[in-house]
Design a protein around this motif. Sequence first.
Motif, PDB file in Angstrom:
ATOM      1  N   PHE A 189       0.830  -1.202   0.000  1.00  0.00           N
ATOM      2  CA  PHE A 189       0.000   0.000   0.000  1.00  0.00           C
ATOM      3  C   PHE A 189       0.870   1.259   0.000  1.00  0.00           C
ATOM      4  O   PHE A 189       0.554   2.246  -0.662  1.00  0.00           O
ATOM      5  CB  PHE A 189      -0.933   0.010   1.213  1.00  0.00           C
ATOM      6  N   ALA A 190       1.967   1.227   0.765  1.00  0.00           N
ATOM      7  CA  ALA A 190       2.850   2.396   0.836  1.00  0.00           C
ATOM      8  C   ALA A 190       3.546   2.636  -0.496  1.00  0.00           C
ATOM      9  O   ALA A 190       3.713   3.780  -0.925  1.00  0.00           O
ATOM     10  CB  ALA A 190       3.875   2.217   1.949  1.00  0.00           C
ATOM     11  N   GLU A 191       3.954   1.566  -1.168  1.00  0.00           N
ATOM     12  CA  GLU A 191       4.724   1.711  -2.406  1.00  0.00           C
ATOM     13  C   GLU A 191       3.840   1.901  -3.625  1.00  0.00           C
ATOM     14  O   GLU A 191       4.228   2.596  -4.571  1.00  0.00           O
ATOM     15  CB  GLU A 191       5.611   0.467  -2.597  1.00  0.00           C
ATOM     16  N   GLN A 192       2.651   1.297  -3.641  1.00  0.00           N
ATOM     17  CA  GLN A 192       1.814   1.321  -4.842  1.00  0.00           C
ATOM     18  C   GLN A 192       0.520   2.096  -4.678  1.00  0.00           C
ATOM     19  O   GLN A 192      -0.082   2.504  -5.669  1.00  0.00           O
ATOM     20  CB  GLN A 192       1.459  -0.123  -5.253  1.00  0.00           C
ATOM     21  N   GLY A 193       0.070   2.293  -3.455  1.00  0.00           N
ATOM     22  CA  GLY A 193      -1.218   2.914  -3.232  1.00  0.00           C
ATOM     23  C   GLY A 193      -2.328   1.884  -3.123  1.00  0.00           C
ATOM     24  O   GLY A 193      -2.164   0.708  -3.479  1.00  0.00           O
TER      25      GLY A 193
ATOM     26  N   GLN B  55      -1.782  -9.816  -4.952  1.00  0.00           N
ATOM     27  CA  GLN B  55      -0.420  -9.382  -4.664  1.00  0.00           C
ATOM     28  C   GLN B  55      -0.098  -9.480  -3.179  1.00  0.00           C
ATOM     29  O   GLN B  55       0.988  -9.908  -2.785  1.00  0.00           O
ATOM     30  CB  GLN B  55      -0.228  -7.928  -5.129  1.00  0.00           C
ATOM     31  N   ILE B  56      -1.045  -9.081  -2.353  1.00  0.00           N
ATOM     32  CA  ILE B  56      -0.831  -9.124  -0.902  1.00  0.00           C
ATOM     33  C   ILE B  56      -0.675 -10.559  -0.430  1.00  0.00           C
ATOM     34  O   ILE B  56       0.218 -10.878   0.372  1.00  0.00           O
ATOM     35  CB  ILE B  56      -1.998  -8.435  -0.170  1.00  0.00           C
ATOM     36  N   GLY B  57      -1.537 -11.443  -0.946  1.00  0.00           N
ATOM     37  CA  GLY B  57      -1.448 -12.847  -0.549  1.00  0.00           C
ATOM     38  C   GLY B  57      -0.120 -13.469  -0.941  1.00  0.00           C
ATOM     39  O   GLY B  57       0.486 -14.202  -0.159  1.00  0.00           O
TER      40      GLY B  57
ATOM     41  N   GLN C  27       9.773  -0.255   9.366  1.00  0.00           N
ATOM     42  CA  GLN C  27       8.319  -0.299   9.269  1.00  0.00           C
ATOM     43  C   GLN C  27       7.725   1.091   9.441  1.00  0.00           C
ATOM     44  O   GLN C  27       6.733   1.444   8.801  1.00  0.00           O
ATOM     45  CB  GLN C  27       7.745  -1.241  10.320  1.00  0.00           C
ATOM     46  N   ALA C  28       8.337   1.891  10.323  1.00  0.00           N
ATOM     47  CA  ALA C  28       7.844   3.252  10.540  1.00  0.00           C
ATOM     48  C   ALA C  28       7.943   4.063   9.263  1.00  0.00           C
ATOM     49  O   ALA C  28       7.044   4.844   8.936  1.00  0.00           O
ATOM     50  CB  ALA C  28       8.640   3.918  11.659  1.00  0.00           C
ATOM     51  N   ARG C  29       9.046   3.888   8.525  1.00  0.00           N
ATOM     52  CA  ARG C  29       9.212   4.635   7.286  1.00  0.00           C
ATOM     53  C   ARG C  29       8.120   4.278   6.285  1.00  0.00           C
ATOM     54  O   ARG C  29       7.596   5.140   5.575  1.00  0.00           O
ATOM     55  CB  ARG C  29      10.585   4.371   6.682  1.00  0.00           C
ATOM     56  N   LEU C  30       7.769   3.010   6.221  1.00  0.00           N
ATOM     57  CA  LEU C  30       6.695   2.598   5.318  1.00  0.00           C
ATOM     58  C   LEU C  30       5.351   3.152   5.780  1.00  0.00           C
ATOM     59  O   LEU C  30       4.538   3.608   4.969  1.00  0.00           O
ATOM     60  CB  LEU C  30       6.630   1.071   5.249  1.00  0.00           C
ATOM     61  N   TRP C  31       5.095   3.121   7.071  1.00  0.00           N
ATOM     62  CA  TRP C  31       3.835   3.620   7.624  1.00  0.00           C
ATOM     63  C   TRP C  31       3.686   5.110   7.347  1.00  0.00           C
ATOM     64  O   TRP C  31       2.623   5.585   6.958  1.00  0.00           O
ATOM     65  CB  TRP C  31       3.810   3.330   9.120  1.00  0.00           C
ATOM     66  N   ILE C  32       4.774   5.861   7.512  1.00  0.00           N
ATOM     67  CA  ILE C  32       4.746   7.296   7.245  1.00  0.00           C
ATOM     68  C   ILE C  32       4.579   7.547   5.749  1.00  0.00           C
ATOM     69  O   ILE C  32       3.847   8.450   5.323  1.00  0.00           O
ATOM     70  CB  ILE C  32       6.026   7.955   7.782  1.00  0.00           C
ATOM     71  N   LYS C  33       5.230   6.734   4.929  1.00  0.00           N
ATOM     72  CA  LYS C  33       5.079   6.851   3.479  1.00  0.00           C
ATOM     73  C   LYS C  33       3.632   6.588   3.072  1.00  0.00           C
ATOM     74  O   LYS C  33       3.095   7.260   2.182  1.00  0.00           O
ATOM     75  CB  LYS C  33       6.015   5.863   2.782  1.00  0.00           C
ATOM     76  N   LEU C  34       2.997   5.621   3.721  1.00  0.00           N
ATOM     77  CA  LEU C  34       1.597   5.322   3.446  1.00  0.00           C
ATOM     78  C   LEU C  34       0.727   6.544   3.747  1.00  0.00           C
ATOM     79  O   LEU C  34      -0.189   6.888   2.987  1.00  0.00           O
ATOM     80  CB  LEU C  34       1.144   4.131   4.276  1.00  0.00           C
ATOM     81  N   HIS C  35       0.993   7.223   4.860  1.00  0.00           N
ATOM     82  CA  HIS C  35       0.208   8.392   5.225  1.00  0.00           C
ATOM     83  C   HIS C  35       0.453   9.547   4.248  1.00  0.00           C
ATOM     84  O   HIS C  35      -0.475  10.297   3.932  1.00  0.00           O
ATOM     85  CB  HIS C  35       0.522   8.817   6.667  1.00  0.00           C
ATOM     86  N   ARG C  36       1.694   9.689   3.796  1.00  0.00           N
ATOM     87  CA  ARG C  36       1.952  10.719   2.786  1.00  0.00           C
ATOM     88  C   ARG C  36       1.176  10.409   1.510  1.00  0.00           C
ATOM     89  O   ARG C  36       0.609  11.298   0.866  1.00  0.00           O
ATOM     90  CB  ARG C  36       3.450  10.808   2.491  1.00  0.00           C
ATOM     91  N   ARG C  37       1.162   9.145   1.120  1.00  0.00           N
ATOM     92  CA  ARG C  37       0.427   8.756  -0.092  1.00  0.00           C
ATOM     93  C   ARG C  37      -1.070   8.981   0.097  1.00  0.00           C
ATOM     94  O   ARG C  37      -1.760   9.391  -0.837  1.00  0.00           O
ATOM     95  CB  ARG C  37       0.705   7.284  -0.418  1.00  0.00           C
ATOM     96  N   GLU C  38      -1.570   8.750   1.281  1.00  0.00           N
ATOM     97  CA  GLU C  38      -2.996   8.961   1.545  1.00  0.00           C
ATOM     98  C   GLU C  38      -3.370  10.430   1.351  1.00  0.00           C
ATOM     99  O   GLU C  38      -4.478  10.741   0.918  1.00  0.00           O
ATOM    100  CB  GLU C  38      -3.340   8.506   2.965  1.00  0.00           C
ATOM    101  N   MET C  39      -2.456  11.337   1.652  1.00  0.00           N
ATOM    102  CA  MET C  39      -2.734  12.755   1.435  1.00  0.00           C
ATOM    103  C   MET C  39      -2.804  13.084  -0.048  1.00  0.00           C
ATOM    104  O   MET C  39      -3.585  13.930  -0.476  1.00  0.00           O
ATOM    105  CB  MET C  39      -1.665  13.611   2.124  1.00  0.00           C
ATOM    106  N   ILE C  40      -1.967  12.403  -0.842  1.00  0.00           N
ATOM    107  CA  ILE C  40      -1.914  12.678  -2.286  1.00  0.00           C
ATOM    108  C   ILE C  40      -3.005  11.907  -3.026  1.00  0.00           C
ATOM    109  O   ILE C  40      -3.608  12.422  -3.973  1.00  0.00           O
ATOM    110  CB  ILE C  40      -0.528  12.299  -2.841  1.00  0.00           C
ATOM    111  N   GLU C  41      -3.244  10.675  -2.613  1.00  0.00           N
ATOM    112  CA  GLU C  41      -4.243   9.817  -3.241  1.00  0.00           C
ATOM    113  C   GLU C  41      -5.277   9.422  -2.192  1.00  0.00           C
ATOM    114  O   GLU C  41      -5.301   8.288  -1.709  1.00  0.00           O
ATOM    115  CB  GLU C  41      -3.572   8.566  -3.831  1.00  0.00           C
TER     116      GLU C  41
END
Length: 265
Positions: A34-38, A46-48, A114-128
């Motif tokens: 989710f963090a890398e692709q949205g 893919q997740i499975g 993991q924190a970096r990915l979680w923060i990246k996910l939140h940044r992506r949520e703001m954009i998408e």
Amino acid sequence: MPAAPDHAMPAPRAARRDEDGARERLLLAGLRLFAEQGYAKTSIRQIGLAANVNVASVSYYFGSKAGLYRAVFWGAPGPLSTPGAAPDAAQDAANFSLPLLFERMLEPLKSGAQARLWIKLHRREMIEPTGLWQQKINQGMQPMHAALVASLCERLGIDQPDDEVQALATLIVGPAVHLLVNCEVVDVLAPQLLQGPEAVDRWCERLLANAESLIRAERSRRRRTDAALSSSVRHSSSGARRSPAAGPSRATTTRSSQRTPGRKA
């Protein structure tokens, strides 16, 4: 816009026993993808595959892809025990303190990669946006901001917040937000500053000291402003009391100057 996994969609099922670690692997795989692709570009298949589990496990543990996304988005970047649940911001606000504020804000940084990915996910949520970012503002950020502003009003001895109090609240949380959003930049510039839980705790201490300094400065500014206003009022009042006596004196001087030429004539 991607499909929105917001409050209108079915909530994820209650946490089930995870005897083989499948649920935890799904969370970690979902976080990374989710963090890398949205959200929209990440499929259950893919997740499975990434988690090395049957795709039906997503439904089994989280109800749907949206349920997994909610669990990843709302949870901490470490092991997640309560899928899809928003943090209890009301309780946090009721027990508000500056140390607790910084501890909660920087807690994700203690989880390393993991924190970096979680923060990246939140940044992506703001954009998408999927709808969860607005929910995070409403349920998480606004109650804590209101609690911070109320605390500042109490400490400054004022009844209602003005723009300066709102600005002070923003200045207090700003450095913590910078550490969260730009942690990868800090990792490049001075990586030792965010290495390990102890380093994060030191940041909490620094942020608390900085906040106290800002509050003292604002208190001093208000005292100077109040003193200057009081002095101005006193001068205005004093001038008003002197003006009736000054009037006749000027009038007398004027009449005297008008009579003088007549006597010379």
